[in-house]
Design a protein around this motif. Structure first.
Motif, PDB file in Angstrom:
ATOM      1  N   ALA A 205       9.564  55.402-112.695  1.00  0.00           N
ATOM      2  CA  ALA A 205       8.351  54.629-112.975  1.00  0.00           C
ATOM      3  C   ALA A 205       8.329  53.377-112.098  1.00  0.00           C
ATOM      4  CB  ALA A 205       8.292  54.230-114.449  1.00  0.00           C
ATOM      5  N   ARG A 206       7.143  52.816-111.910  1.00  0.00           N
ATOM      6  CA  ARG A 206       7.027  51.631-111.057  1.00  0.00           C
ATOM      7  C   ARG A 206       7.391  50.344-111.785  1.00  0.00           C
ATOM      8  NH1 ARG A 206       1.970  54.234-109.491  1.00  0.00           N
ATOM      9  NH2 ARG A 206       2.248  55.312-107.505  1.00  0.00           N
ATOM     10  N   HIS A 207       7.131  50.287-113.098  1.00  0.00           N
ATOM     11  CA  HIS A 207       7.297  49.033-113.829  1.00  0.00           C
ATOM     12  C   HIS A 207       7.931  49.289-115.188  1.00  0.00           C
ATOM     13  CE1 HIS A 207       4.494  47.449-110.834  1.00  0.00           C
ATOM     14  NE2 HIS A 207       3.652  48.413-111.177  1.00  0.00           N
TER      15      HIS A 207
ATOM     16  N   ALA B 262       1.302  68.397-119.779  1.00  0.00           N
ATOM     17  CA  ALA B 262       0.231  68.835-118.878  1.00  0.00           C
ATOM     18  C   ALA B 262      -1.013  69.224-119.669  1.00  0.00           C
ATOM     19  CB  ALA B 262       0.711  69.998-118.017  1.00  0.00           C
ATOM     20  N   ALA B 263      -0.822  69.939-120.769  1.00  0.00           N
ATOM     21  CA  ALA B 263      -1.952  70.343-121.603  1.00  0.00           C
ATOM     22  C   ALA B 263      -2.613  69.131-122.253  1.00  0.00           C
ATOM     23  CB  ALA B 263      -1.487  71.327-122.673  1.00  0.00           C
ATOM     24  N   ILE B 264      -1.800  68.201-122.750  1.00  0.00           N
ATOM     25  CA  ILE B 264      -2.354  66.996-123.378  1.00  0.00           C
ATOM     26  C   ILE B 264      -3.100  66.155-122.349  1.00  0.00           C
ATOM     27  CG2 ILE B 264      -1.746  64.847-124.565  1.00  0.00           C
ATOM     28  CD1 ILE B 264       0.619  66.420-125.824  1.00  0.00           C
ATOM     29  N   HIS B 265      -2.560  66.094-121.142  1.00  0.00           N
ATOM     30  CA  HIS B 265      -3.204  65.323-120.076  1.00  0.00           C
ATOM     31  C   HIS B 265      -4.554  65.928-119.699  1.00  0.00           C
ATOM     32  CE1 HIS B 265      -3.729  63.968-115.793  1.00  0.00           C
ATOM     33  NE2 HIS B 265      -3.494  62.824-116.388  1.00  0.00           N
ATOM     34  N   ARG B 266      -4.619  67.256-119.628  1.00  0.00           N
ATOM     35  CA  ARG B 266      -5.904  67.901-119.329  1.00  0.00           C
ATOM     36  C   ARG B 266      -6.951  67.541-120.381  1.00  0.00           C
ATOM     37  NH1 ARG B 266      -2.517  72.288-117.809  1.00  0.00           N
ATOM     38  NH2 ARG B 266      -2.757  73.265-119.859  1.00  0.00           N
ATOM     39  N   LEU B 267      -6.538  67.510-121.635  1.00  0.00           N
ATOM     40  CA  LEU B 267      -7.464  67.139-122.708  1.00  0.00           C
ATOM     41  C   LEU B 267      -7.875  65.670-122.594  1.00  0.00           C
ATOM     42  CD1 LEU B 267      -5.760  69.052-125.650  1.00  0.00           C
ATOM     43  CD2 LEU B 267      -7.999  69.571-124.643  1.00  0.00           C
ATOM     44  N   SER B 268      -6.956  64.818-122.133  1.00  0.00           N
ATOM     45  CA  SER B 268      -7.288  63.391-121.981  1.00  0.00           C
ATOM     46  C   SER B 268      -8.369  63.188-120.929  1.00  0.00           C
ATOM     47  CB  SER B 268      -6.037  62.585-121.619  1.00  0.00           C
ATOM     48  OG  SER B 268      -5.677  62.744-120.252  1.00  0.00           O
ATOM     49  N   ILE B 269      -8.324  63.986-119.869  1.00  0.00           N
ATOM     50  CA  ILE B 269      -9.359  63.900-118.838  1.00  0.00           C
ATOM     51  C   ILE B 269     -10.697  64.388-119.395  1.00  0.00           C
ATOM     52  CG2 ILE B 269     -10.081  64.816-116.601  1.00  0.00           C
ATOM     53  CD1 ILE B 269      -7.085  64.957-115.869  1.00  0.00           C
TER      54      ILE B 269
ATOM     55  N   ARG C   4      10.815  66.631-113.635  1.00  0.00           N
ATOM     56  CA  ARG C   4      10.674  65.189-113.421  1.00  0.00           C
ATOM     57  C   ARG C   4      11.198  64.430-114.627  1.00  0.00           C
ATOM     58  NH1 ARG C   4       9.450  61.790-109.823  1.00  0.00           N
ATOM     59  NH2 ARG C   4       7.480  60.996-110.682  1.00  0.00           N
ATOM     60  N   PRO C   5      11.793  63.247-114.422  1.00  0.00           N
ATOM     61  CA  PRO C   5      12.333  62.491-115.554  1.00  0.00           C
ATOM     62  C   PRO C   5      11.258  62.121-116.558  1.00  0.00           C
ATOM     63  CG  PRO C   5      13.109  61.574-113.464  1.00  0.00           C
ATOM     64  CD  PRO C   5      12.026  62.556-113.123  1.00  0.00           C
TER      65      PRO C   5
ATOM     66  N   CYS D 106       5.802  58.989-116.151  1.00  0.00           N
ATOM     67  CA  CYS D 106       4.388  58.755-116.482  1.00  0.00           C
ATOM     68  C   CYS D 106       3.448  59.569-115.591  1.00  0.00           C
ATOM     69  CB  CYS D 106       4.038  57.258-116.407  1.00  0.00           C
ATOM     70  SG  CYS D 106       4.899  56.250-117.630  1.00  0.00           S
ATOM     71  N   ASP D 107       3.883  60.752-115.175  1.00  0.00           N
ATOM     72  CA  ASP D 107       3.020  61.630-114.395  1.00  0.00           C
ATOM     73  C   ASP D 107       1.815  62.090-115.209  1.00  0.00           C
ATOM     74  OD1 ASP D 107       4.785  61.454-112.272  1.00  0.00           O
ATOM     75  OD2 ASP D 107       5.826  63.316-112.759  1.00  0.00           O
ATOM     76  N   PHE D 108       1.981  62.183-116.538  1.00  0.00           N
ATOM     77  CA  PHE D 108       0.919  62.695-117.401  1.00  0.00           C
ATOM     78  C   PHE D 108       0.559  61.701-118.502  1.00  0.00           C
ATOM     79  CE2 PHE D 108       3.128  66.451-115.705  1.00  0.00           C
ATOM     80  CZ  PHE D 108       2.069  67.144-115.145  1.00  0.00           C
ATOM     81  N   SER D 109       0.862  60.445-118.298  1.00  0.00           N
ATOM     82  CA  SER D 109       0.596  59.450-119.347  1.00  0.00           C
ATOM     83  C   SER D 109       0.363  58.086-118.724  1.00  0.00           C
ATOM     84  CB  SER D 109       1.768  59.375-120.328  1.00  0.00           C
ATOM     85  OG  SER D 109       2.928  58.868-119.686  1.00  0.00           O
ATOM     86  N   ASP D 110      -0.098  57.165-119.565  1.00  0.00           N
ATOM     87  CA  ASP D 110      -0.306  55.783-119.119  1.00  0.00           C
ATOM     88  C   ASP D 110       0.948  54.945-119.289  1.00  0.00           C
ATOM     89  OD1 ASP D 110      -3.440  55.580-118.668  1.00  0.00           O
ATOM     90  OD2 ASP D 110      -3.119  56.767-120.484  1.00  0.00           O
TER      91      ASP D 110
END
Length: 386
Positions: free
Chosen positions: A45-47, A141-148, A169-170, A174-178
């Motif tokens: 993650a960046r931060h 991935a499924a939850i992220h698609r629904l978020s979009i 991925r670790p 946050c590839d699929f989250s905020d």
């Protein structure tokens, strides 16, 4: 009694804490930023923002994402109450989603159905908190698609899951989250005694959480309403909290982090051994998704009701000094939540899980001899139901 979880404190950990005790800073010094940087790097993650607990980190995450009165937060009902309480802290309404009967995580299909209904009534959530129960990640991935599709933000409650991976991925990238939240409570994978961390790839979210972590106070002139009066000057520009992590906790966390991979690998070895040695017992062993590499925080079995009574098995094992536990009581059945309109029968998969689940001891320093004692006690307890 053999506990279900246990911290491992080494001499290196003790030396790291003593070094801080002998330094100039016990809080707000250089060590916590180093711990934040190390965690962010570890999970990709960046931060990162360190806090005094994962509960505090969840609260900050909700605030940073703008959750407030009139908004809605949804989460799994099989979790610790903090996953839902963070929404109530913000004045939002909280609702739940039933679990997947295989993973025990929030079910994407149940989420999709609930979202479709909520859209028709104008009651969509602002935030969904996806809880990685036992260390196994949700189907992000499924939850992220629904978020979009439906426009909600995602917080990963990864209190159980540092050191795990999703699709290679670790957890925490946050590839699929905020925002992703970690816990460093003593029974978790690594510990800072008490403590938590929020990681994100958004600089804006990071800055907001960092500001609110310490009373909403800034010493940054670019954030002030006018020129500072002098080098001593600060301004409170938001209503924040004292959610800071101490330097002692940060030092312990940095030292523990060096052994994270070792702890997770050992948990996998023990979990796989449980899988083999429990295969002839009438229990359901935890299923693992091929998309995930669980941190294996918990090893939850389900006692088949037609063969054995879970409550008897639980009590019998406790009587044999095996510290089994239960993770978790469905949040919607808690006395605080039932007046909010929830009742038994609302989330049948979660309620069935609760009637059958037992968490067996599992921790990084557990020996095979200790594990054999657990297995023997479990077999005897089930036999005693006959």
């Amino acid at each position: 009694m053999l506990p279900y979880g246990r911290q491992d404190i080494t001499q290196a950990d003790i030396d790291a804490v003593i070094e801080v005790l002998q330094s100039d800073f016990l809080t707000q010094g250089p060590v916590v930023p180093l711990f934040e940087e190390a965690i962010a790097k570890k999970v990709g993650a960046r931060h990162a923002v360190a806090t005094n607990s994962a509960t505090s980190a969840l609260h900050l995450a909700c605030l940073a994402l703008g959750l407030g009165p009139g908004d809605r937060l949804w989460t799994s009902t099989i979790s610790f109450v903090a996953s839902a309480n963070c929404g109530l802290y913000c004045g939002a309404n909280v609702d739940f989603v039933d679990i997947d009967p295989q993973t025990y995580n929030l079910c994407p299909d149940a989420l999709a159905r609930k979202l479709e209904t909520a859209k028709l009534s104008g009651q969509l959530p602002k935030i969904v908190v996806a809880v990685h129960l036992c260390g196994q990640p949700c189907d992000m991935a499924a939850i992220h698609r629904l978020s979009i599709q439906y426009g909600f933000a995602i917080i990963e409650d990864a209190s159980h899951a540092i050191g795990g991976r999703y699709r290679g991925r670790p957890i925490g990238s946050c590839d699929f989250s905020d925002i992703t939240i970690f816990s460093f409570h003593p029974v978790k994978i690594i510990t800072t005694a008490e403590g938590g961390m929020a990681v994100t790839n958004s600089k804006a979210l990071h800055n907001t959480m960092e500001l609110l972590r310490s009373h909403g106070i800034t010493r940054d002139p670019t954030q002030m309403t006018h020129e500072p009066h002098g080098p001593w000057y600060y301004q409170q520009i938001a209503l924040g909290f004292n959610y800071r992590m101490t330097e002692l906790q940060g030092a312990l966390g940095l030292s523990q982090l060096e052994r994270l991979d070792q702890y997770v690998e050992r948990r996998h070895d023990l979990a796989e051994r449980y899988d083999r040695l429990l295969s002839d017992l009438p229990v359901t062993r935890p299923w693992q998704s091929p998309d995930s590499y669980s941190a294996r925080h918990l090893y939850v079995i389900r006692v088949q009701q037609e063969i054995a009574d879970r409550n008897h098995v639980f009590a019998s094992m406790r009587a044999q000094q095996i510290g089994v536990n239960l993770h978790y009581i469905p949040i919607h059945t808690q006395p605080y939540y039932t007046p909010l309109g929830f009742k038994e029968g609302d989330f049948p998969n979660a309620e069935q899980y609760y009637r059958e689940a037992i968490s067996l001891p599992l921790f990084g320093t557990m020996t095979e001899t200790q594990q054999d004692i657990v297995i023997t006690a479990l077999a005897d307890s089930i036999k005693g139901c006959g």
